[in-house]
Design an enzyme around this catalytic site. Sequence first.
Site, short mmCIF file in Angstrom:
data_model
loop_
_atom_site.label_atom_id
_atom_site.label_comp_id
_atom_site.label_asym_id
_atom_site.label_seq_id
_atom_site.Cartn_x
_atom_site.Cartn_y
_atom_site.Cartn_z
N GLU A 102 -11.81 7.17 0.93
CA GLU A 102 -10.77 8.11 0.53
C GLU A 102 -10.65 8.10 -1.00
O GLU A 102 -10.39 7.06 -1.60
CB GLU A 102 -9.42 7.72 1.15
CG GLU A 102 -8.34 8.75 0.84
CD GLU A 102 -6.95 8.32 1.29
OE1 GLU A 102 -6.59 7.16 1.07
OE2 GLU A 102 -6.23 9.17 1.85
N CYS A 116 -3.08 13.04 2.08
CA CYS A 116 -3.72 12.29 3.17
C CYS A 116 -4.50 13.24 4.07
O CYS A 116 -5.48 12.86 4.68
CB CYS A 116 -2.65 11.57 3.97
SG CYS A 116 -1.41 12.67 4.66
N GLU A 141 1.90 5.55 8.26
CA GLU A 141 1.18 6.82 8.01
C GLU A 141 0.24 6.55 6.86
O GLU A 141 0.68 6.45 5.71
CB GLU A 141 2.17 7.94 7.64
CG GLU A 141 2.96 8.47 8.80
CD GLU A 141 2.12 9.23 9.81
OE1 GLU A 141 0.96 9.58 9.49
OE2 GLU A 141 2.62 9.45 10.92
P1 NAD Z 1 0.34 2.90 -1.90
O1 NAD Z 1 -0.03 2.21 -0.64
O2 NAD Z 1 -0.24 2.41 -3.16
O3 NAD Z 1 1.94 2.86 -2.12
C1 NAD Z 1 2.82 3.40 -1.15
C2 NAD Z 1 4.19 2.77 -1.33
O4 NAD Z 1 4.11 1.39 -1.01
C3 NAD Z 1 4.73 2.85 -2.75
O5 NAD Z 1 6.10 3.16 -2.68
C4 NAD Z 1 4.50 1.45 -3.27
O6 NAD Z 1 5.39 1.09 -4.30
C5 NAD Z 1 4.74 0.63 -2.03
N1 NAD Z 1 4.15 -0.71 -2.04
C6 NAD Z 1 3.07 -1.13 -2.74
N2 NAD Z 1 2.82 -2.42 -2.46
C7 NAD Z 1 3.76 -2.82 -1.56
C8 NAD Z 1 4.04 -4.03 -0.89
N3 NAD Z 1 3.30 -5.13 -1.09
N4 NAD Z 1 5.06 -4.08 -0.02
C9 NAD Z 1 5.82 -2.97 0.21
N5 NAD Z 1 5.62 -1.79 -0.42
C10 NAD Z 1 4.60 -1.72 -1.29
O7 NAD Z 1 0.01 4.44 -1.67
P2 NAD Z 1 0.15 5.65 -2.70
O8 NAD Z 1 -0.88 5.47 -3.77
O9 NAD Z 1 1.55 5.85 -3.09
O10 NAD Z 1 -0.25 6.88 -1.77
C11 NAD Z 1 -1.57 7.21 -1.48
C12 NAD Z 1 -1.97 6.74 -0.11
O11 NAD Z 1 -1.00 7.13 0.86
C13 NAD Z 1 -3.27 7.38 0.34
O12 NAD Z 1 -4.05 6.43 1.01
C14 NAD Z 1 -2.81 8.45 1.30
O13 NAD Z 1 -3.77 8.85 2.24
C15 NAD Z 1 -1.63 7.82 1.94
N6 NAD Z 1 -0.72 8.82 2.49
C16 NAD Z 1 -0.63 8.97 3.84
C17 NAD Z 1 0.18 9.96 4.38
C18 NAD Z 1 0.27 10.18 5.88
O14 NAD Z 1 1.20 10.85 6.31
N7 NAD Z 1 -0.65 9.66 6.68
C19 NAD Z 1 0.91 10.78 3.54
C20 NAD Z 1 0.81 10.59 2.17
C21 NAD Z 1 0.00 9.61 1.65
#
Ligand code: NAD
Length: 511
Positions: A400, A300, A264
């Site tokens: 974004e 998102c 997602e």
């Molecule tokens: P992010 O990708 O920075 O982090 C998300 C999660 O991934 C965190 O828990 C982080 O610690 C973990 N992570 C980071 N690097 C990783 C790796 N190498 N391996 C495994 N896990 C890792 O995202 P964010 O800043 O927490 O959230 C914002 C983003 O999420 C935006 O792009 C937003 O659009 C998206 N988002 C999407 C939805 C949806 O339902 N489509 C919902 C909420 C947020």
Amino acid sequence: MTTIDPVQTDPVQTYVASQDFAMLVGGRLVEAASGERRDVHDPSTGRVVSSAPAADRADVEAAIDAAADAQPGWEALGVDERIACIERFRELVHANRERLAMIDAIDCGNPVEAMRGDIDICEPYFAGWAAFAKSLTGDVIPASPGNLHYTAHRPYGVVGRITAFNHPAFYAITRPLPSLITGNTLVMKASDETTLSTLAIGELYAEAFPPGVVNVVSGGATVGDAVVTSPRVKRIGFTGSVPTGLLIQRRAAESGHVKHVSLELGGKNAMVVFPDVDLEQAVEGAIFGMNLTVCQGQSCGSNSRVLVHSRIYDDFVNLVASKLDRYRVGVAYEATTDVGPVVSQVHADRVNAYIDSGVQEGATLVRGGGRPEGVPDGGHFIEPALFADVTLDMRIGREEIFGPVMSIFRWDDYDTMLDEVNGLDLGLAASVWTNDLDVAHKTADAIQAGYVWINDSTRHYFGTPFGGAKDSGLGREESVDELRSFLEHKVVHTRLGDARSALDRLLAPSR
Ligand code: NAD
């Protein structure tokens, strides 16, 4: 669980600073094996208010051990007993509503009233998953005469869940449910930016579920990577950004095993406004759809691109600007706050850089974008920014931002407007605003996105598949599609012999 006196003057002290936050592994609340903890900041003040365990690979391995040990017993329980655990969990979530909402306001910066709403909107998820799980059936397929072909499902085993920072409690409560109800056990990694409510919810899982069924670890990319690359985690559910999603797909493959990964991811969601709309309603919709009063636009699903027909363009922009003036930006856990701080200084710098780029690239900054008056010095506050005259070649028009920045485009020609809407690799959500049914459905059909609203925005309806088209995701959540995605599907073929001769053999007189 600590009981908290609701009549308090200092929510930071009451709900966070005076509390302990630990991980959940094998039914026990634990520290990281290394003993390391990382600081937790309050985005409203920038102050360190708590800490959380900083796990490493060894902690993830222990969590996977616990989940793997618990899985056969959990699967053997049957769906009614699993639903009973979820019902107990639901009661605990209700009882902890205020605590969880306050923790998210303090740790994440979202206004506390909105975070109470996040707990309340979990309700249809509890009932909905139970109903779907109870009605889950297989198929009998008439593929060939004289044979019986039927389908059956089995859980994957251990599932990994990695969540984003913006709705921490909501994700920690709702996202595990479809994997658990289908007989999988879980290792959930809390967001490293907003960790505390997920750890607090771990305590509730510990009370409601058998040991090891749900395990909660906290840490950053290394911890997430340990979940993703473990050969014992067969199915991964990820919510986060596109770059991390791509990395997760790659790292999952590098584990040497084929994993089932659902993603997602991010969006740059278009709101398309036709000239026949009720202006007041459409402007309210544009502001509501930005999720400013829920999470400062860090959603998102926010309609961060608004494409308005030129006939109503100026009126639309002016009305949005005047309505944004009514919002009070302030400390997230104060009752008078409409819009809180963004999650961190790093993220505030990122959003401010986008605002600067919008000005440099020629967009008109109609209002906002600066630091509001009267907010605490160390807080990460940004006055909601409204840009007009935005075009697709500007960064604020195509990337974004994930913050309180709304970009308004002007359009005249329908086909050119549609090219702009579909001209990005992202395709999470969109909305279409018109009173003409034919135009509404034709446009909804033409838009490349996973979730399209007509005369509405941003709302989710449990039971309808949510997820992104194009680079915005893989798989669908919040629906029976998601439930089935946590099960491996198997077809059983039975060759039926000649029943007549079998009967003759069976019933022949004994000698
Ligand atoms: P992010 O990708 O920075 O982090 C998300 C999660 O991934 C965190 O828990 C982080 O610690 C973990 N992570 C980071 N690097 C990783 C790796 N190498 N391996 C495994 N896990 C890792 O995202 P964010 O800043 O927490 O959230 C914002 C983003 O999420 C935006 O792009 C937003 O659009 C998206 N988002 C999407 C939805 C949806 O339902 N489509 C919902 C909420 C947020």
